[in-house]
Design an enzyme around this catalytic site. Structure first.
Site, PDB file in Angstrom:
ATOM      1  CG  ASP A 109       1.465  -3.147  -6.828  1.00 20.07           C
ATOM      2  OD1 ASP A 109       1.537  -1.930  -7.105  1.00 20.07           O
ATOM      3  OD2 ASP A 109       2.236  -3.993  -7.308  1.00 20.07           O
ATOM      4  CB  ILE A 110      -3.782   0.662  -6.250  1.00 19.06           C
ATOM      5  CG1 ILE A 110      -3.216   1.655  -5.228  1.00 19.06           C
ATOM      6  CG2 ILE A 110      -4.573  -0.435  -5.525  1.00 19.06           C
ATOM      7  CD1 ILE A 110      -4.240   2.419  -4.432  1.00 19.06           C
ATOM      8  CE  LYS A 111       3.453  -0.646 -10.038  1.00 19.51           C
ATOM      9  NZ  LYS A 111       2.906  -1.928  -9.519  1.00 19.51           N
ATOM     10  NE  ARG A 112      -6.563   3.548  -8.321  1.00 18.41           N
ATOM     11  CZ  ARG A 112      -6.612   2.265  -8.635  1.00 18.41           C
ATOM     12  NH1 ARG A 112      -5.539   1.674  -9.136  1.00 18.41           N
ATOM     13  NH2 ARG A 112      -7.713   1.559  -8.476  1.00 18.41           N
TER      14      ARG A 112
END
Length: 293
Positions: free
Chosen positions: A96-99
């Site tokens: 879960d890095i939401k780049r």
């Protein structure tokens, strides 16, 4: 086999639960935290205990990188070891890095999180710089990698942008879904789902049936269950014949050990893991019951 097919089969075998390892050091039983050489080591031991205990009841795990970044280099090492531990056990992990960046920057992000020490099976992405921020990640589709792109999230602020009305009577989140659905016609697995799915929260049930019907070729990562107010009946509306989505819960599983009256001086990782397993199994069964209804 591409990862979205592996996830479909994992849901079929284990249910829809995605255990969120958004692990803060103060979620660890105090006795274990005091015993560990550092907060980072305490988190790693806690994570491993919960993974072992929930493995047969969790379709996958979601690891939120922010909880590890706040601990600095040691925390990022624990993040990498947590991903590795799940994957070595044969589990599936969502980073879960939401780049959300474009061109060469996105290419570097993709290499960082689809290969090397931070390798994950899926990532989370933000689409709001456009589809050219998604495209660099697709070079790993041939290796079976996947992503979940923010579409209609579960936070209160989602209405600031995601719900903005457009001239064609659609909302912004519909446009994201449309683009992802188009992408799914090119990059898809044997069960008919696109390699890149969508993040769709279960806290707003009034649009759930419409979203599921309109985006039948998208696999959903479904946040909002438990601590954010979403329930099994809400999540079930976003599933398709009981599959096509995983439902994430983090705090309600991670902190299950501290619910009620607990002597924290006697609580350890074994106690915490047993409580996490109980919470995960109850969540799995509640969703399965809701699907049947």
């Amino acid at each position: 086999m591409v990862n979205i097919d592996k996830l479909y089969e994992s849901v079929a075998a284990k249910g829809n639960v995605c255990v969120g390892l958004d692990t803060a050091a103060d979620y660890v039983p105090p006795a274990e935290r005091r015993k560990a050489a550092s907060d980072a080591e305490a988190v790693l031991g806690f994570n491993k205990a919960l993974i072992d205990a929930t493995f047969d009841a969790a379709a996958c795990y979601k690891v939120q990188i922010a909880y590890y970044e706040e601990m600095g280099i040691a925390g990022l090492s624990v993040y990498a070891k947590t991903l590795q531990y799940i994957r070595e056990k044969g589990g599936l992990v969502i980073a879960d890095i939401k780049r959300g960046d474009i061109a060469d920057t996105a290419t570097r992000y993709a290499k960082a999180h689809f290969a090397g020490e931070f390798e994950a099976d899926f990532v989370t992405l933000s689409p709001y710089m456009g589809m050219d921020s998604i495209e660099p990640w697709l070079q790993y589709a041939g290796a079976g990698k996947g992503a979940f792109v923010l579409m209609r999230t579960s936070n209160k602020g989602m209405r600031d942008f995601e719900y903005l009305a457009l001239p064609d009577n659609k909302r912004v989140y519909h446009k994201v879904g449309d683009k992802l659905s188009d992408l799914a016609t090119v990059h898809f697995g044997k069960y008919g789902y696109g390699l890149f799915g969508a993040v769709v929260g279960c806290t707003e049930r009034e649009e759930a049936a419409e979203i599921r019907a309109n985006y039948g070729n998208l696999f959903f990562l479904i946040p909002g269950y438990g601590a954010q107010g979403g329930a099994a009946d809400d999540a079930a509306l976003l599933l398709r014949d009981g599959n096509g989505g995983v439902v994430n819960a983090s705090r309600s599983i991670l902190k299950a050990w501290s619910a009620g009256s607990v002597d924290e001086s006697k609580a350890d990782n074994t106690f915490a893991a047993e409580a996490a397993r109980k919470a995960a199994v109850e969540m799995r069964d509640a969703i399965l019951d809701a699907v049947k209804r």
